[in-house]
Design a protein around this motif. Structure first.
Motif, PDB file in Angstrom:
ATOM      1  N   PRO A 235      -7.056  -7.033  -4.199  1.00 11.86           N
ATOM      2  CA  PRO A 235      -5.831  -6.708  -3.465  1.00 11.86           C
ATOM      3  C   PRO A 235      -5.613  -7.579  -2.236  1.00 11.86           C
ATOM      4  O   PRO A 235      -4.460  -7.844  -1.863  1.00 11.86           O
ATOM      5  N   ASP A 239      -2.104  -8.813  -3.411  1.00 13.57           N
ATOM      6  CA  ASP A 239      -1.050  -8.119  -2.666  1.00 13.57           C
ATOM      7  C   ASP A 239      -0.386  -9.042  -1.654  1.00 13.57           C
ATOM      8  O   ASP A 239       0.828  -8.961  -1.409  1.00 13.57           O
ATOM      9  N   ARG A 265      -1.168  -0.156  -6.816  1.00 13.02           N
ATOM     10  CA  ARG A 265      -0.640  -1.360  -6.162  1.00 13.02           C
ATOM     11  C   ARG A 265       0.771  -1.090  -5.629  1.00 13.02           C
ATOM     12  O   ARG A 265       1.110  -1.478  -4.500  1.00 13.02           O
ATOM     13  N   LEU A 269       2.154  -1.446  -1.794  1.00 12.81           N
ATOM     14  CA  LEU A 269       3.291  -2.296  -1.436  1.00 12.81           C
ATOM     15  C   LEU A 269       4.381  -1.514  -0.725  1.00 12.81           C
ATOM     16  O   LEU A 269       5.094  -2.058   0.129  1.00 12.81           O
TER      17      LEU A 269
END
Length: 339
Positions: A235, A239, A265, A269
């Motif tokens: 991540p 991300d 995820r 976000l």
């Protein structure tokens, strides 16, 4: 512009520079069940060697025979038709009722094909206008709608830019994705700041970046001809790239992972300055559901989905498995894809 068209134009330039007489053929009109769409191209040189396609093969055979027999335009473009009668359609292997028209353009320095290729390589949109009476060519910035227009006097075509694919992560799956994407003529940029991965990257024809993913995405200024894939499972890297990519006009943004991991995820976000509409653009689990298991199969699934989206085909993932199987399967596929 797809990879076949670029191959045609690049071969035409190489052959011309090697001293061959080369002709560019472009399908400008079709009627009925023509085998190739308007805009399809081929390059044919004086000895019959050819790259590209305008039919299932029979029209190409006739073009080879014509150029070898000297029945060929030498200094001006020429319009030619195939399949006008049922007899011709049968002779040239065209479907019932199929008819196509080609512009045959003898190439020279005035054709400005190298200039056209330079513009495509620089991710610029350009319009090429061919004067049928003189063979003169004009190239100008911009985009023409429709992509090809022919009125018998001028042939106007739109070109470029090449599609770009940014891959975050230089692991095993990325190598398969990058290799296949290169075959589809994407300009592939692989980003991985981790030296243990970046140092082992050896896929020809790709660009390697060791920047942080978000820095790279910002620097590239992604456009509608760009795609982004995050494949690290980390991540901290994936991300970061997604936070910038989802705000861009990129036509495709995908992330590896199971449904469960992709749900997590999306939750992460949502904590940042992304709207729900921007987050909904994320394709995850990434790729079409093909029952893919190996890294190569997963790469095929990803590029199949990317190709459909690029071509304007609506894709909705459908999984013919129970939810609990999907979760276990997704996690297993992730492990295999980075092995």
């Amino acid at each position: 512009m797809d990879s076949v068209d670029l191959e045609v134009l690049k071969s035409a330039v190489q052959w011309t520079r090697a001293g061959f007489f080369v002709t560019l053929g472009t399908v400008v009109r079709t009627w009925g069940s023509a085998p190739r769409p308007v805009g399809s191209m081929l390059a044919i040189r004086e000895d019959g060697h050819m790259v590209g396609s305008v039919s299932g093969g029979c029209v190409e055979d006739d073009l080879i025979a014509r150029i070898r027999d000297g029945d060929w335009p030498q200094d001006r473009p020429q319009l030619t038709s195939y399949g006008v009668t049922a007899e011709e359609a049968h002779r040239f292997g065209l479907p019932c009722g199929g008819t196509l028209q080609l512009v045959l353009e003898p190439l020279s320095d005035a054709s400005r094909i190298p200039e056209l290729l330079d513009a495509i390589a620089q991710f610029r949109l350009v319009v090429r206008e061919l004067d049928m009476a003189t063979g003169a060519v004009r190239i100008a910035p911009g985009h023409h709608t429709p992509p090809l227009e022919f009125d018998g006097i001028r042939l106007i075509t739109s070109h470029g830019p090449r599609h770009r694919l940014v891959v975050i992560g230089a692991g095993q799956l990325s190598k398969y994705v990058a290799g296949m994407a290169c075959a589809l003529d994407y300009h592939v940029i692989v980003c991985d700041p981790r030296s243990e991965y970046a140092d082992e990257w050896q896929v020809p024809g790709t660009e390697l970046s060791r920047e942080m993913p978000d820095d790279l995405i910002v620097r590239l200024q992604l456009d509608s001809h760009s795609a982004v894939l995050t494949l690290t499972h980390d991540p901290k890297l994936d991300d970061m790239a997604l936070l910038e990519a989802l705000k861009s006009p990129a036509f495709y943004i995908g992330a590896i992972g199971s449904r469960v991991n992709n749900a997590r995820r999306r939750e992460r976000l949502s904590l940042f300055d992304l709207s729900s509409t921007e987050i909904e653009r994320l394709h995850g689990p990434v790729g079409m559901h093909l029952g893919a298991r190996t890294p190569a199969e997963i790469a095929v699934a990803i590029l199949a989905e990317m190709t459909a989206i690029k071509n304007g085909i609506a894709v909705r993932q459908t999984f013919a498995v129970r939810a609990e199987e999907d979760t276990a399967d997704g996690e297993a596929s992730e492990c295999r894809s980075t092995a």
